[in-house]
Write an enzyme that holds these catalytic residues in place. Structure first.
Site, PDB file in Angstrom:
ATOM      1  N   CYS A  43      83.519  82.226 -15.469  1.00 17.10           N
ATOM      2  CA  CYS A  43      83.280  80.477 -15.417  1.00 17.10           C
ATOM      3  C   CYS A  43      82.159  80.522 -14.723  1.00 17.10           C
ATOM      4  CB  CYS A  43      84.206  79.874 -14.771  1.00 17.10           C
ATOM      5  SG  CYS A  43      84.003  77.935 -14.465  1.00 17.10           S
TER       6      CYS A  43
ATOM      7  N   GLN B 198      87.419  70.582   0.042  1.00 20.73           N
ATOM      8  CA  GLN B 198      86.063  70.280  -1.029  1.00 20.73           C
ATOM      9  C   GLN B 198      85.790  71.507  -1.669  1.00 20.73           C
ATOM     10  OE1 GLN B 198      84.598  67.238  -1.626  1.00 20.73           O
ATOM     11  NE2 GLN B 198      85.388  66.088   0.063  1.00 20.73           N
TER      12      GLN B 198
ATOM     13  N   TYR C  67      90.840  56.736   4.713  1.00 20.32           N
ATOM     14  CA  TYR C  67      90.750  57.752   3.659  1.00 20.32           C
ATOM     15  C   TYR C  67      90.217  59.080   4.372  1.00 20.32           C
ATOM     16  CZ  TYR C  67      90.643  53.377   1.215  1.00 20.32           C
ATOM     17  OH  TYR C  67      91.018  52.029   0.623  1.00 20.32           O
TER      18      TYR C  67
ATOM     19  N   GLU D  32      95.100  58.423   6.765  1.00 13.81           N
ATOM     20  CA  GLU D  32      95.262  59.141   5.534  1.00 13.81           C
ATOM     21  C   GLU D  32      96.549  59.040   5.080  1.00 13.81           C
ATOM     22  OE1 GLU D  32      93.604  61.040   3.011  1.00 13.81           O
ATOM     23  OE2 GLU D  32      95.745  61.343   2.343  1.00 13.81           O
TER      24      GLU D  32
ATOM     25  N   ASP E 192      85.987  56.702   2.433  1.00 13.14           N
ATOM     26  CA  ASP E 192      85.783  57.862   1.454  1.00 13.14           C
ATOM     27  C   ASP E 192      86.880  57.857   0.437  1.00 13.14           C
ATOM     28  OD1 ASP E 192      85.151  59.978  -0.031  1.00 13.14           O
ATOM     29  OD2 ASP E 192      85.527  61.400   1.611  1.00 13.14           O
TER      30      ASP E 192
ATOM     31  N   CYS F   4      83.150  58.639  -4.939  1.00 16.19           N
ATOM     32  CA  CYS F   4      83.131  59.433  -6.041  1.00 16.19           C
ATOM     33  C   CYS F   4      83.191  58.701  -7.115  1.00 16.19           C
ATOM     34  CB  CYS F   4      84.342  60.405  -5.804  1.00 16.19           C
ATOM     35  SG  CYS F   4      86.012  59.610  -5.846  1.00 16.19           S
TER      36      CYS F   4
END
Ligand code: SAH
Length: 459
Positions: free
Chosen positions: A165, A289, A318, A339, A387, A414
């Site tokens: 990949c 991440q 977050y 969170e 975030d 995002c």
């Protein structure tokens, strides 16, 4: 009342020029102002299309013939690009992708956010935009010749074998191939989704880019894993970087990958990796991440926008496993992270201790509930960093920010569409968006991250 009829008809051919890309990578052509979405079309290309579906306000088409190609069109480097669907933009050169992502952020901020004169910087991309993912989760199936490990063919349950990949760390490809071959050698049966039988469902590989440490996770239907000790000794012999071998058990007939039970089979419970100066412990189930190189670029920008001097109190809403909080804590007086996922907060606390960071405090809960409580208890934030997930900030949180009035808000996003919506609310409440920096965290996919800086306007 006259009913407006769309100016196009199904099963009819049209000559068009693509003007734009949708957020999922299709070309947008307009026929008398009526948008048609056409997979594989690129901005500025002239083409013949066939309209295959017409809705009230838009339609879908198929690309029939390209008359004029975009200067950014290339042949997708990956041989399985079409079947896989994991990437959507490989037919666009990387330079073209960065231009498209910049346009997308700029347009959405002006259309949804009504932010006309906003400064959107050119997208920060990767020097080498391949082989960046540090985590592979690969489904396994039985075929006549043995096991296959790869990906689900688009819109099907068929698993296609995959040797490489191109956006995955090479190490992870090697781990998956080796583990597959070892399991095959010991006659391990792949999970059979239809009959809920067999053993091995997924092979997962995690790789610490800086540390070089590897974790192998075998996700199985049954707790019993035949030839367990042989499998372990073969993996450790053939893959020297492996620090941790873990089994996760998922007995359910579901396409959810993980089950509730996780056991260490060999080595450590965690592997470690470093982003900037901060070290992170990563377990099989930890969020981390997937592109650590670009994560550093994004969070450095967030830190720059926060303009910390060491005297500030900062809230990281977050906060996940505390990645941004720990970056901020190095430069702030105190950081509060909140969170909703309890395991992520456990990781955040562990990571704070691992880095000897004592000025970060973490709480489990909804940002929109916990932050007003902190405010009531007298916490005065100079900077609030958010975030949020793709759906953006909860309105109650935005209202809390407008009540608390921190001098600065740093918004890491995002999803440009919800960023635009939320920036509008903050602007109407007295903030000014001074700059926006898009960062390409996921080259060759349509995803686009951006960080925005907002300052409280003097009244
Ligand atoms: N900055 C984090 C990642 C943020 S992703 C990091 O780098 O680790 C968004 C996070 O918001 C997820 O971890 C998700 O669990 C969390 N979340 C979703 N809704 C929430 C809410 N209402 N309150 C607090 N956290 C929430």
């Amino acid at each position: 009342m006259t009913k407006l009829k769309p100016p196009v008809e199904k099963n009819t051919y049209y000559d068009v020029t693509f003007e734009d890309l949708t957020h999922d990578g299709a070309g947008v052509a307009k026929i008398e102002g009526f948008p048609i979405f056409v997979p594989n079309g690129l901005p500025d290309e002239k083409a013949k299309i066939k309209v295959i579906k017409v809705q009230k306000n838009y339609g879908f088409g198929r690309l029939i013939e390209l008359y004029e190609k975009s200067k950014f069109r290339i042949d997708a480097p990956c041989p399985i690009y079409k079947e896989c669907g994991g990437c959507q933009l490989q037919h666009l050169s990387y330079e073209g992708q960065l231009v498209a992502k910049h346009n997308q952020v700029q347009q959405v901020l002006s259309r949804i956010g009504k932010l006309q004169n906003i400064k959107v910087h050119p997208v920060l991309g990767m020097e080498n935009p391949w082989r960046y993912r540090n985590k592979a989760q690969v489904p396994v199936a039985d075929r006549e010749g043995g096991l296959v490990a790869g990906f689900y063919q688009q819109r099907s349950h068929e698993i296609i074998d995959m040797e490489a990949c191109l956006i995955q760390q090479e190490k992870n490809d090697q781990v998956v191939q080796t583990v597959k071959t070892i399991c095959e050698k010991y006659g391990i049966q792949a999970y059979d989704e239809k009959n809920n039988k067999g053993t091995l469902r997924h092979i997962m590989a995690r790789y610490g880019l800086v540390s070089g440490e590897i974790m192998v996770v075998l996700i199985t239907r049954t707790k019993d894993l035949p030839h367990k000790s042989n499998i372990i000794s073969d993996i450790t012999a053939e893959l020297p970087g492996v620090k941790s071998i873990v089994q996760n058990i998922n007995p359910k007939q579901t396409n959810v990958i993980f089950g509730n039970e996780t056991n260490v089979l060999w080595g450590e419970e965690y592997i470690y990796d470093t982003i900037g100066d901060i070290k992170f412990a990563i377990s099989a189930r930890s969020f981390y991440q997937v592109n650590p190189e670009q994560t550093k670029v994004l969070y450095d920008k967030a830190l720059e926008y926060a303009e910390l001097t060491g005297k500030e109190t900062v809230i990281d809403a977050y906060c996940g496993i505390g990645t941004i909080s720990l970056f901020l804590a190095q430069k702030a007086k105190k950081v509060y992270g909140v969170e909703i996922v309890p395991e992520a907060i456990e990781d955040a606390k562990r990571n704070a201790a691992l880095n000897y960071i004592h000025n970060a405090e973490f709480a489990v809960g909804e940002a929109e509930v916990v932050i007003p409580k902190w405010y009531k208890d007298g916490v005065k934030a100079d900077v609030i960093v958010v975030d949020p997930p793709r759906k953006g900030c909860d309105d109650a949180l935005l209202q809390t920010i407008l009540t608390m009035k921190p001098g600065k808000v740093v918004y890491v996003s995002c999803n440009p569409a919800t960023l635009a919506r939320d920036l509008r609310i903050l602007e109407d409440g007295g903030y000014e968006t001074t700059e926006v920096q898009p960062v390409d965290m996921f080259p060759h996919t349509v995803h686009c991250e951006a960080v925005a800086k907002l300052v409280l306007k003097p009244n």
